[in-house]
Each structure stands twice: as structure tokens, then as C-alpha cells.
Scaffold this motif. Sequence first.
Motif, short mmCIF file in Angstrom:
data_model
loop_
_atom_site.label_atom_id
_atom_site.label_comp_id
_atom_site.label_asym_id
_atom_site.label_seq_id
_atom_site.Cartn_x
_atom_site.Cartn_y
_atom_site.Cartn_z
N ASP A 149 -8.14 4.04 -6.72
CA ASP A 149 -7.76 3.51 -5.42
C ASP A 149 -7.54 2.01 -5.61
O ASP A 149 -8.47 1.21 -5.59
N THR B 209 0.82 -1.21 0.00
CA THR B 209 0.00 0.00 0.00
C THR B 209 0.86 1.26 0.00
O THR B 209 0.47 2.29 -0.57
N PHE C 215 -3.58 4.01 -2.36
CA PHE C 215 -4.92 4.11 -1.78
C PHE C 215 -5.30 5.58 -1.59
O PHE C 215 -4.45 6.48 -1.62
N VAL D 273 -5.96 -0.19 -3.76
CA VAL D 273 -6.23 -0.99 -2.55
C VAL D 273 -7.72 -1.27 -2.45
O VAL D 273 -8.15 -2.40 -2.18
N TYR E 56 -11.76 -0.17 3.93
CA TYR E 56 -11.74 -1.31 3.00
C TYR E 56 -12.33 -2.59 3.56
O TYR E 56 -12.00 -3.68 3.10
#
Length: 359
Positions: free
Chosen positions: A120, A94, A103, A122, A197
Motif C-alpha cells: 500500500d 492515488t 492503495f 499511499v 491514512y
Amino acid sequence: MDTVPPYLKDYSDRYEDDPRATALEWFDEARYGLFLHYGLYSLLGNHEWVQYNEEIPPEEYALLRDSFTAENFDAERIVEFTQDAGMEYVNLTTKHHDGFCLFETDQTTFNSVEAPASRDLVGELADACHDAGLGLFLYYSVGIDWRHPHAPNREEWGAPARPAYDDRPGCYADAGHDLTQYLDFVEKQVTELLTQYGDIAGIWFDPGVFSTLPDKQGWDPEPFDLPTLYDRVRELQPQTLISYKDGVTGTEDIVAPELYYDNAGEDFGKPGEMCACMLPSAEYEDEVGHSWGYMKSAEGKHKTVDEVWALLEEAQAVDYNLLLNTGPLPDGALDAEDTAVLRDVGRRLEREGFPDAST
């Protein structure tokens, strides 16, 4: 967030009583995971430490963001491949040592959402993993950040905290360096990762700060206040497993020694995973050297099916998982050289099961 994370659905009868113990049971049975090192360094195709190795100034390196499109990063295809390979979880970088984030974050504009990709990554991978019931681990570089003004500096921490620039980059706040500002940045980003997430299987911290200064030989973890960071992780997601290489505080849930370390397979008294990468093949190790990020010079020199099977045997022999890395291409596509090999390994796993640790 679901009551029982999708990757733990087969453990739902135990999850409510002890999420962390249940996650550890799942991890022990998972055995095999995919590591993905992807970032701005991939565009240069010369190791994930290219900024450090070539002493590229931060302001020059940052220009790579303008070329980061990730046009062929396909989270659903990554998950499909992971399943074909016989793996149970994915670990994505990340934020690596260069400070570039894959992200959405309020802490810096140096990220994939603000790049031409406008994505994004992630978040996309998290959605795909949740839909497929795969565990998602999030790699995050704590000990090194070559961009943040108040990250560990070379004057106090030595190499490899920052590249050995002849002239100190103006973006570094070394004159009024304040590590607490960087630690606040880290805590806020880890909070974002664990609140944006859904269910996260593990947070995978890296690396140790190895100082060459006389009064700071080796690890000096105390200034990083890792117990507070770990408490924050467990507060936000009790089932999320914490890893920090071979262990720093001793309170990590799992250890993750790299294959190339002398202590790979050492008994740390807790579950672990052996980390290895797909390049190079042993035949080319002296010529190429290992790299986690994409390396153009190593094309045609990656590990073979037999070499990957030998890694699985070695991991099984010490009762570890194998976390096996491939470096996506500059456009985010998986490396076809690796996917072909790992799909063949997956077919062998389907036929034979995992290697017998006793043989």
C-alpha cells in the motif's frame, strides 16, 4: 487520528476553533510542494496518458499489473528528499486515469496491493509524512477512468473520456451505462483514502470532462454531484483542503491551474498553486513535450536549477504555491536527474529564502 495533525502542530492554538481556516493559513505559508505521478504507465516510460495515446485495450493494459513491483519506492527517502528540496508537502497520484490504485481498496483488485508489489504505497507515504510533519495531498482522478465499466464513456462524453478504440472493449458497460455506479465507486474510494491514512492535508481531484458533443461542450459537472462528494470530504476530515483544477463548483478551497494553461496566474479569488513538471527543459520543449509521468525519451532533457528558480519566481509573483512534479522511475525510485536539481534548489532556498515577489 491526532487532535492536531502533525503538519499543523505550529498552528495548534488556532486549529480547534477552525480547522479549515488553519489549514488554509498553513497552505499559504507552505509555498512549495512535490507532485509525484507514479503508476502502471511508469512501466512503459512514455507519458501518463500512454494507454489513451496508444489506444491500448484495457485487458492488455491490465497485464502491466503483473510487472508492478515498486521495489525501489521508498517513502522515507521521498520524505527526506522533499525536506532537502525545501518543500512542505507531497501530492501522490492515488488513482490516475488508467484506474490503477496505489492503495488498499475494497472496490477493485486493480491496485498495488494485489500486484507483485503487495504494498500500500499511499499508506507507506502517509506514515512517513506524518512522522516528518509534512502535509500529504492525495491526487484522485474523478472525471476520467479508462477501466471502470460505468465511468464517463466516449459515446456520451466524447474525448478524452476513453481512448478511441475501433472496437468497444467488453469490460465497458456502454449498452447499460450507469454513471451512478461509478460515482458510488468514487465516493467509497475517497472515503477509504480519508479513513485509512490519518490526517490528510488535501484531496486533489482531476480532471474536467471535456466533451466534444454538441449538447455537452466543455465541462458538464452536474451529473457528478460534486457538492455531495465535497460534503463527504469535510465530514470525514474538516481540515482537508479540496482542489479541483481551476475550480468547478466554486466551493473548492484552493485552485491549481497548470503552468501550461493560458489562465495560469489568473485571479480566482482564492489561494492556489501553480502546477508544473520537471520535463522537459525549455531547450527541448518542441522535441519532447511535457509529461508528468516518467518518459524515457526525455532522459537528459529535464529542467535546470535556473528554470526551477524561475518557476518559483513566477509562482511568488501571483502569490501561489509551486507544486512541482517528478515522475518516479518504473521501479518507484525518484529520478536522479530531478533530485540533483531540486536538492540544489533547496540549498539555494536555504541560503537566500524564496524569491522576492516584487522583483
